[in-house]
Design an enzyme around this catalytic site. Structure first.
Site, short mmCIF file in Angstrom:
data_model
loop_
_atom_site.label_atom_id
_atom_site.label_comp_id
_atom_site.label_asym_id
_atom_site.label_seq_id
_atom_site.Cartn_x
_atom_site.Cartn_y
_atom_site.Cartn_z
N LYS A 158 0.72 -1.23 0.60
CA LYS A 158 0.11 0.14 0.03
C LYS A 158 0.53 1.02 0.03
CE LYS A 158 -4.42 -1.53 2.23
NZ LYS A 158 -4.79 -1.38 3.50
N HIS A 208 -16.75 -4.58 7.72
CA HIS A 208 -16.46 -3.37 8.03
C HIS A 208 -16.63 -2.48 9.16
CE1 HIS A 208 -14.86 0.59 5.75
NE2 HIS A 208 -14.92 0.83 6.73
N GLU A 288 -8.44 3.35 9.42
CA GLU A 288 -7.57 4.61 8.98
C GLU A 288 -9.26 5.27 10.44
OE1 GLU A 288 -8.89 6.10 5.41
OE2 GLU A 288 -10.87 4.59 4.91
N ARG A 292 -13.69 13.35 9.14
CA ARG A 292 -15.32 14.09 8.53
C ARG A 292 -16.56 13.84 9.13
NH1 ARG A 292 -16.28 10.40 4.76
NH2 ARG A 292 -15.29 9.39 3.90
N VAL A 295 -20.85 9.77 5.37
CA VAL A 295 -22.20 9.31 4.28
C VAL A 295 -23.73 8.84 5.85
CG1 VAL A 295 -23.42 8.68 2.62
CG2 VAL A 295 -21.28 9.49 2.28
N ARG A 338 -28.38 3.49 0.19
CA ARG A 338 -27.77 4.62 -0.19
C ARG A 338 -28.49 4.31 -1.65
NH1 ARG A 338 -21.32 5.73 0.70
NH2 ARG A 338 -21.37 5.39 2.41
#
Length: 450
Positions: A158, A208, A288, A292, A295, A338
């Site tokens: 990565k 996740h 990570e 912010r 969504v 979504r």
């Protein structure tokens, strides 16, 4: 006290921020491109300033135009939403030099966590589990080979300063390491101006899981529990829920406490999200920190009854966090789908056009965050997200039933959407049972084509 906010974004998140500001008695300024002159956020704000042509690079990503609009409007603060300038530390520093409050973390915290190797070091020191891998940058292809042999295949090479899936290579066997190392380094240098690479062990069939945190400038920090975000296609989330069906209460509090340690170790302030991978054995690993609003923040709002955008604004204005950890309730279960302008039968090709008819579902525990309206034109220049359908119920089974009902009531005519795809997804036996992982959607789609 913040009195006037410029929203440096568009679409549903801009509308969401405007509504939060209205409730707080704060005046709002919208910015828009020429493609968004009739957009809902431009109509709802107290003032609107056009900042350029449709291309994001010439409008919503143009820092000079955004700050010029802020100066012209005389705002106290800028809310970046998500995407665009929300994680741009240079823009945060420009706001500071312009005496404008950036509603989010400071530039130092962004940069500290933007360096993936540095972030891994910080997490290890804070006793937050990280994915097994290299502790330092890979020196060369031979170093990559030695590291892969130590941690075991498959591995991921990565970019240390990367994102968006670039500068990443999955390697299954030793003979492919050198070519993968060189191609990843070349791509990282081209995309990010830095070829530094590191390595992680691949965690296959993982979930996740992310944890919402709130931190103020006085050292107070809490978590708002977890979200399950495993249903994805091409690394883009399709459905999220709060909380994860994979965690019991003890695990939930453990991963939440780890997220708070992570945020404090990073010197983080405002709302943020700590992302983890959860393997089949129940082990979780830091991925990570998203600096912010996310969504999928509405599912957390539904189960905690905490307005996260409001908290962002209060913290940015110098307010102290109004909650202790034991004050945060956990009420029922929430799910978000979504709704995108895309055709799942054509590999999710984006769709544009004018909304001829829009009917949104309602009833107890149903929320639809959108910037759409009848006769709105969906432009081709931006993300395909049309809105977020969110439901809340007593438990997961009732929430799943409510979501299927709400999806069947949602009517959008004029563009292709993924509504039917979402209905099928939420009817799949593995999804109903909560047996989720990041590869499930790909397997379901492969089954449907077989």
């Amino acid at each position: 006290m913040i009195e006037k906010v410029l929203i440096a974004n568009r679409g549903e998140i801009a509308v969401r921020v405007i509504r939060a500001c209205r409730e707080m008695g704060i005046r709002t300024v919208a910015v828009c491109s020429t493609a968004d002159r009739e957009a809902l956020h431009a109509q709802l704000a107290d003032d609107v300033i056009c900042i350029g042509p449709p291309s994001p690079a010439d409008s919503y990503l143009n820092t000079f135009n955004v700050l010029s609009a802020a100066a012209l409007a005389g705002v106290d603060a800028i809310h970046p939403g998500y995407g665009f300038l929300s994680e741009n530390s240079k823009f945060v520093r420009m706001c500071s030099r312009s005496n404008i409050i950036f509603i989010g973390p400071d530039a130092d915290a962004m940069e500290k966590m933007g360096d993936k190797l540095n972030a891994r070091r910080i997490m290890r020191e804070a006793d937050v589990p990280v994915i097994p891998g290299s502790e330092d940058a890979l020196k060369d292809a031979d170093d990559a080979l030695r590291t892969a042999e130590r941690i075991g295949y498959p591995v991921m090479i990565k970019a240390a300063h990367g994102g968006g899936g670039r500068g990443i290579r999955r390697v299954e066997k030793a003979e492919d390491i050198k070519s993968a190392f060189h191609s990843a380094a070349k791509e990282a240098l081209s995309a990010f101006g830095d070829s530094t690479l590191y390595m992680e062990k691949c965690i296959d069939d993982a979930r996740h899981i992310e944890v919402q945190v709130l931190c103020d400038e006085y050292g107070n920090a809490i978590h708002l529990y977890d979200r399950e975000c495993s249903l994805q296609r091409r690394n883009q989330k399709l459905m999220e829920e709060a909380t994860s069906p994979a965690l019991d209460q003890a695990q939930r509090m453990e991963i939440g406490e780890a997220a708070v340690r992570a945020a404090l170790a990073a010197g983080y302030k405002n709302a943020g999200t700590i992302e983890f991978l959860l393997d089949k054995n129940g082990n979780y690993y830091f991925m990570e920190l998203n600096a912010r609003i996310q969504v999928e923040h509405p599912v957390t709002e539904m189960v905690t009854d905490i307005d996260i955008v409001r908290e962002q604004i209060l913290i940015a204005g110098g307010g102290e966090l109004g909650y202790e950890q034991y004050d945060v309730p956990l009420i029922g279960h929430a799910i978000e789908c979504r709704i995108n302008a895309e055709d799942p039968d054509k590999n999710f090709m984006p769709s544009t056009g004018r909304i001829r008819l829009l009917h949104t579902p309602g009833g107890p525990g149903v929320r639809f965050d959108t910037a759409m309206y009848t006769d709105y034109y969906v432009p081709p220049n931006y993300d395909s997200l049309l809105g977020k359908l969110v439901v809340h119920a007593q438990d997961r089974d009732k929430a799943m039933a409510k979501m299927r009902s709400a999806l069947s009531e949602l009517i959008i005519e004029g563009v292709d959407t993924n509504v039917e795809f979402q209905i099928d997804l939420l009817s799949h036996p593995e999804v109903l049972k909560g047996n989720l992982d990041t590869g499930l959607v790909s397997r379901i789609m492969a089954e449907s084509k077989a």
